[in-house]
Design an enzyme around this catalytic site. Structure first.
Site: not given
Length: 502
Positions: A110, A260
């Site tokens: 991430s 995301d």
């Protein structure tokens, strides 16, 4: 070996969203073992069987291709069929798996630096939740003789473990939004896409362009850039202001490394906070019930746009559990969002408000997504005939800011916060006021849903919490002005630094 024991030995354990750790500790053996443990657990709960497919995607970190290969070899050795979905956003990987009822893996760290990485596991019908993590930990697997060297890396080249790459997962993800949002609905809008090293950059450009926006690519990087949507780096703030000052853009958009969590900046180059973006997105989509972590801005309750708001612990597994509770209670049109901007759609959208979306259908996607937030907010601005800055200004004046201290041992964070949260409320308030009272005044209430959330008599809020993904101590502040929220965060970090250094 027990997967739980391997996690303790390697230092690569479950955080708030999948397994993460230092890339050099995520050896081929560790990643192979975790994938075997995941598939063994799925077999145990009758969600997968040998001969079935497993999708594998990844972000653009240097260690990602190696880890994808290790995962693919494990799938093959377990009797499965690995599918190479390529370097695409996490929600695209998840959506592909959910649509075909197959498990998927996303290799990503991430927003964290590229000396770290991780594996995010998805069931055939949703993200793994905390009870699934416990099931994976409990699995016992054997280390194949001769496959790995003493350091845990493959003895021989395994590049053929992944089959030929399939492009359909990314194609379907792009079509998801082109089918839902009207053609040319963003016509005339000038949008800068801050690409950096995010796997969201190609779908961003494809979707926004085909919806009519004039798109300019900005800041593409071949070196991984750890963009954190919850604690935007000073250099990313400066870049946005510089690009906006040119007068060429109505908005700027970006995402974290795995696509995301969104970033969207107004025409002045001010990045919207993720929890404000979540409210704006949910309001425009006509969402009725929301699940969001305790750290999110209280503007979600104050704006009066939603029938029910359920507060949860921080992390998408807890938001997903919260959304399920809302659906179990009979509520329709349910979604969730996090302070980092990720938006989760629990129920299908088929009766959305406003003329442009009337009668259109968007299937549920109960995992964090960035693209839906970006397009929805831009559409809202176009429909209202207002700049992006005016959308946030229409909400009650409540502002948040957050930052973190890096290299702060997680155990030290827990010890220091536990000393302020003994359960003896009057003593705890006195201890907190001794640490923070000069800056923020008397304590009104405490909330230990996740970390320690302190509401002061002034109405200001300070929330302290160890990161679930890295050795960091995070501070979240909420106040009636952005300047005060930022100042609160700065003052809190100054105090927290004495905890580490003293």
């Amino acid at each position: 070996m027990h997967i739980g024991d391997l996690m303790a030995e390697s230092g690569v354990g479950f955080g708030t969203s999948g397994a993460r750790g230092l890339a050099d500790r995520m050896t081929d053996w560790v990643c192979y073992a975790y994938t075997l443990g995941f598939l063994s657990y799925l077999e145990q709960i009758s969600e997968w069987s040998p001969g079935s497919e497993v999708g594998i995607g990844g972000d653009l970190r240097p260690s990602t291709p190696r880890i994808m290969t290790a995962c693919a070899r494990a799938v093959r050795d377990k009797g499965g069929q690995p599918i190479d979905l390529g370097f695409i956003p996490s929600p695209a990987v998840a959506a592909y798996g959910f649509g075909r009822s197959i498990p998927t893996l996303m290799v990503t760290g991430s927003h964290i630096p590229d000396d770290r990485n991780g594996i995010k596991f998805n069931l055939p019908n949703g993200e793994i939740l905390k009870h699934d993590e416990e099931g994976i930990r409990a699995q016992t697997i054997a280390r194949p003789e001769g496959l790995f060297d003493a350091a845990g890396f493959f003895v021989a080249d395994q590049s053929d473990a992944l089959p030929e790459r399939r492009p359909e997962a990314l194609k379907l993800y792009i079509e998801r939004y082109l089918d839902f949002f009207p053609r040319d609905c963003l016509k005339g809008l000038r949008v800068g896409v801050y690409e950096h090293s995010s796997v969201a950059r190609e779908p961003y450009v494809a979707v926004l362009s085909r919806l009519g926006a004039k798109v300019t690519r900005l800041g593409c990087s071949e070196v991984f850039v750890p963009v954190d949507t919850e604690a935007v780096r000073p250099e990313d703030q400066a870049l946005a202001r510089e690009w906006a000052a040119s007068g060429r853009f109505d908005a700027l958009v970006s995402a974290d490394g795995d696509g995301d969590r969104p970033l969207i900046a107004d025409e002045h180059g001010q990045w919207l906070r993720g929890d404000v973006a979540g409210v704006l997105c949910a309001r425009r989509l006509g969402i009725k019930a929301l699940a969001t972590p305790v750290s999110s801005n209280t503007v979600v309750e104050r704006c009066g746009a939603f029938e029910r708001v359920l507060r949860t612990r921080i992390g998408s597994p807890f938001v997903i559990e919260g959304m399920q509770r809302l659906m179990d209670a009979g509520l329709e049109s349910v979604a969730g969002y996090e302070a980092n901007g990720g938006f989760l759609l629990a129920t299908d959208l088929c009766r959305t408000e406003g003329p442009q979306l009337e009668g259109r259908f968007l299937p549920n996607l109960p995992t964090r997504d960035a693209l839906v937030v970006v397009v929805t907010i831009l559409l809202d601005a176009v429909e209202r005939g207002q700049p992006v800055s005016a959308l946030a200004a229409d909400l009650p004046p409540r502002f948040t800011h957050s930052d973190r201290i890096k290299d702060f041992p997680t155990e030290l964070s827990r010890v220091r916060l536990a000393a302020l949260n003994t359960g003896k409320r009057e003593a705890d308030k006195a201890a907190i006021e001794a640490e923070f009272g000069d800056a923020f005044g008397p304590v009104a209430t405490l909330d230990d849903t996740d970390g320690l959330r302190i509401t002061f008599e002034s109405g200001e809020i300070l929330h302290l919490r160890p990161s679930g993904n890295a050795p960091e101590l995070r501070a979240y502040a909420e106040a009636d002005s952005p300047e005060r929220a930022e100042a609160m965060t700065r003052m809190a970090l100054e105090t927290l630094a004495t905890w580490r250094n003293g």
